[in-house]
Write a protein that holds these residues in place. Sequence first.
Motif, short mmCIF file in Angstrom:
data_model
loop_
_atom_site.label_atom_id
_atom_site.label_comp_id
_atom_site.label_asym_id
_atom_site.label_seq_id
_atom_site.Cartn_x
_atom_site.Cartn_y
_atom_site.Cartn_z
N LYS A 1 -16.55 5.60 -4.24
CA LYS A 1 -16.85 4.64 -3.36
C LYS A 1 -15.83 4.42 -2.10
CE LYS A 1 -20.31 3.14 -5.60
NZ LYS A 1 -21.70 3.44 -5.10
N GLY B 1 -16.35 9.66 -9.82
CA GLY B 1 -17.02 9.89 -8.26
C GLY B 1 -16.68 11.30 -7.83
N ALA C 1 -21.01 9.02 -5.40
CA ALA C 1 -20.61 7.82 -6.28
C ALA C 1 -18.95 7.33 -6.18
CB ALA C 1 -20.64 8.24 -7.67
#
Lengths: 111, 111
Positions: B83, B63, B81
């Motif tokens: 989270k 991410g 991406a």
Amino acid sequence: DQQVKQNSPSLSVQEGRISILNCDYTNSMFDYFLWYKKYPAEGPTFLISISSIKDKNEDGRFTVFLNKSAKHLSLHIVPSQPGDSAVYFCAASRNDYKLSFGAGTTVTVRA
Amino acid sequence: DGGITQSPKYLFRKEGQNVTLSCEQNLNHDAMYWYRQDPGQGLRLIYYSQIVNDFQKGDIAEGYSVSREKKESFPLTVTSAQKNPTAFYLCASKDGNYGYTFGSGTRLTVV
């Protein structure tokens, strides 16, 4: 898998007394250990370090002890002062590669 | 004065947005690092770069993305991406020994 552990999240000590912070590690390949001090919303600042070939290093009020057989190190602060109130991180490194940090111990020095 | 500058100090991101955190150093250090701090946890390594135009994933790189086009700069992009991006992000640099220097951090909050 956390390789550096600080099992005491907090420590409260009276001004003038000794503060003892503990740190355990699991990776026997670590060859250098450091302590950092951190105030809220600031970056950590280097405090003191020790090489794996030594068992003690002293700098003013701060002394770090290393017990390789037990994979344990400790930081002693004598005497503790109000300005020592902060979060203390133990960190370890292998071959000057990257630092692995413990979760930190919050020290509060009471007047 | 030599040091590491992180900006901004506080950053708010909407869901689904990418944001970039800046890290600049004038210490002439070769290696640079990005760490993430969450409450009750130690600093966890996201990415690191030991030389210009080269970087490696740390323990929690998913991410995130980085670039190292200049020795002085090591920006971190938090992508959609990631989270759970809300955290305190710390940049560090290191000279040839164990001398890690940290910036003052960026607090990222998802709103």
